[in-house]
Design a protein around this motif. Structure first.
Motif, PDB file in Angstrom:
ATOM      1  N   PHE A  46      -2.315  -4.098  -9.816  1.00 27.67           N
ATOM      2  CA  PHE A  46      -3.321  -4.750 -10.756  1.00 27.67           C
ATOM      3  C   PHE A  46      -2.756  -4.509 -12.162  1.00 27.67           C
ATOM      4  CE2 PHE A  46      -6.761  -3.349 -13.555  1.00 27.67           C
ATOM      5  CZ  PHE A  46      -7.729  -4.384 -13.600  1.00 27.67           C
ATOM      6  N   ARG A  91       0.672  -0.883   0.379  1.00 27.63           N
ATOM      7  CA  ARG A  91       0.132  -0.150  -0.147  1.00 27.63           C
ATOM      8  C   ARG A  91       1.166   1.372   0.055  1.00 27.63           C
ATOM      9  NH1 ARG A  91      -0.944  -1.707   4.972  1.00 27.63           N
ATOM     10  NH2 ARG A  91      -0.101  -0.154   6.898  1.00 27.63           N
ATOM     11  N   SER A 135       1.480   1.327  -3.961  1.00 23.51           N
ATOM     12  CA  SER A 135       0.447   2.159  -5.344  1.00 23.51           C
ATOM     13  C   SER A 135      -1.170   1.155  -4.008  1.00 23.51           C
ATOM     14  CB  SER A 135       0.859   0.998  -6.438  1.00 23.51           C
ATOM     15  OG  SER A 135      -1.014   1.446  -6.865  1.00 23.51           O
ATOM     16  N   SER A 136      -2.030   1.574  -4.456  1.00 23.69           N
ATOM     17  CA  SER A 136      -3.269   1.369  -3.500  1.00 23.69           C
ATOM     18  C   SER A 136      -4.077  -0.213  -4.497  1.00 23.69           C
ATOM     19  CB  SER A 136      -4.619   2.267  -4.076  1.00 23.69           C
ATOM     20  OG  SER A 136      -4.743   2.880  -4.705  1.00 23.69           O
ATOM     21  N   THR A 137      -3.240  -0.286  -5.520  1.00 31.24           N
ATOM     22  CA  THR A 137      -3.734  -1.712  -6.946  1.00 31.24           C
ATOM     23  C   THR A 137      -2.734  -2.583  -6.703  1.00 31.24           C
ATOM     24  OG1 THR A 137      -3.746  -0.687  -8.395  1.00 31.24           O
ATOM     25  CG2 THR A 137      -5.433  -0.095  -7.437  1.00 31.24           C
ATOM     26  N   ILE A 179      -5.090  -3.254   0.035  1.00 36.65           N
ATOM     27  CA  ILE A 179      -4.936  -3.580  -1.545  1.00 36.65           C
ATOM     28  C   ILE A 179      -6.552  -4.178  -1.796  1.00 36.65           C
ATOM     29  CG2 ILE A 179      -3.821  -4.144  -3.864  1.00 36.65           C
ATOM     30  CD1 ILE A 179      -1.910  -2.066  -1.755  1.00 36.65           C
ATOM     31  N   ASP A 180      -7.439  -3.533  -2.559  1.00 41.44           N
ATOM     32  CA  ASP A 180      -8.342  -3.909  -3.013  1.00 41.44           C
ATOM     33  C   ASP A 180      -8.452  -4.621  -4.462  1.00 41.44           C
ATOM     34  OD1 ASP A 180      -9.209  -3.239  -0.630  1.00 41.44           O
ATOM     35  OD2 ASP A 180      -9.683  -1.272  -1.511  1.00 41.44           O
ATOM     36  N   PHE A 181      -7.875  -4.520  -5.390  1.00 41.78           N
ATOM     37  CA  PHE A 181      -7.803  -3.946  -7.127  1.00 41.78           C
ATOM     38  C   PHE A 181      -6.083  -5.541  -7.231  1.00 41.78           C
ATOM     39  CE2 PHE A 181     -10.488  -0.846  -6.401  1.00 41.78           C
ATOM     40  CZ  PHE A 181     -11.404  -1.357  -6.761  1.00 41.78           C
ATOM     41  N   ASP A 198       1.964  -0.827 -11.789  1.00 39.07           N
ATOM     42  CA  ASP A 198       1.713  -1.804 -10.318  1.00 39.07           C
ATOM     43  C   ASP A 198       2.848  -2.925  -9.670  1.00 39.07           C
ATOM     44  OD1 ASP A 198      -0.295   0.209  -9.225  1.00 39.07           O
ATOM     45  OD2 ASP A 198      -1.935  -1.551  -9.459  1.00 39.07           O
TER      46      ASP A 198
END
Length: 128
Positions: free
Chosen positions: A28, A21, A24-26, A57-59, A32
């Protein structure tokens, strides 16, 4: 639990924790993966174990895992890869995508002809 992981926090080998995190927040796409590969290279230069924390991380995507880890899987081989890389806090989709990568590349790798291997290697080199 993802394939190949047997992280033991009691072990004495130097370990680098990479908090995904913070990069990057992904998890994907190729961009990234490239951010993560910079940190992986730093850890490998120190011959450290690498724990990658995917908290928050969601994606996720298979593209990310293939681009981030395929080179190292091929370079290190299954045993050294398993001794080096530990992924934690993957959600269900992240685990599924990572396990697909791991099973296809390390656990049950497909065999290619030398010509096909060469073409795959050239293609992957062009991505870098």
């Amino acid at each position: 639990k993802q394939e190949g992981s047997s992280y033991n926090p009691e072990e004495r080998r130097i370990t680098m924790l990479i908090k995904r995190r913070e990069l990057s927040s992904t998890a994907f796409d190729v961009e990234d993966a490239d951010l993560l590969k910079v940190e992986i290279e730093k850890a490998l230069a120190q011959e450290e174990k690498i724990i990658i924390d995917f908290e928050e991380i969601d994606f996720f995507s298979a593209v990310f895992f293939n681009h981030a880890f395929l080179h190292y899987a091929k370079l290190l081989g299954k045993q050294k890869y398993d001794d080096t890389f530990f992924l934690i806090n993957l959600d269900e989709i992240g685990e599924e995508d990572y396990n697909d990568f791991y099973n296809n590349v390390l656990k049950n790798p497909r065999k290619f002809s030398p010509n096909a291997e060469k073409r795959i290697t050239e293609f992957l080199s062009d991505l870098d």
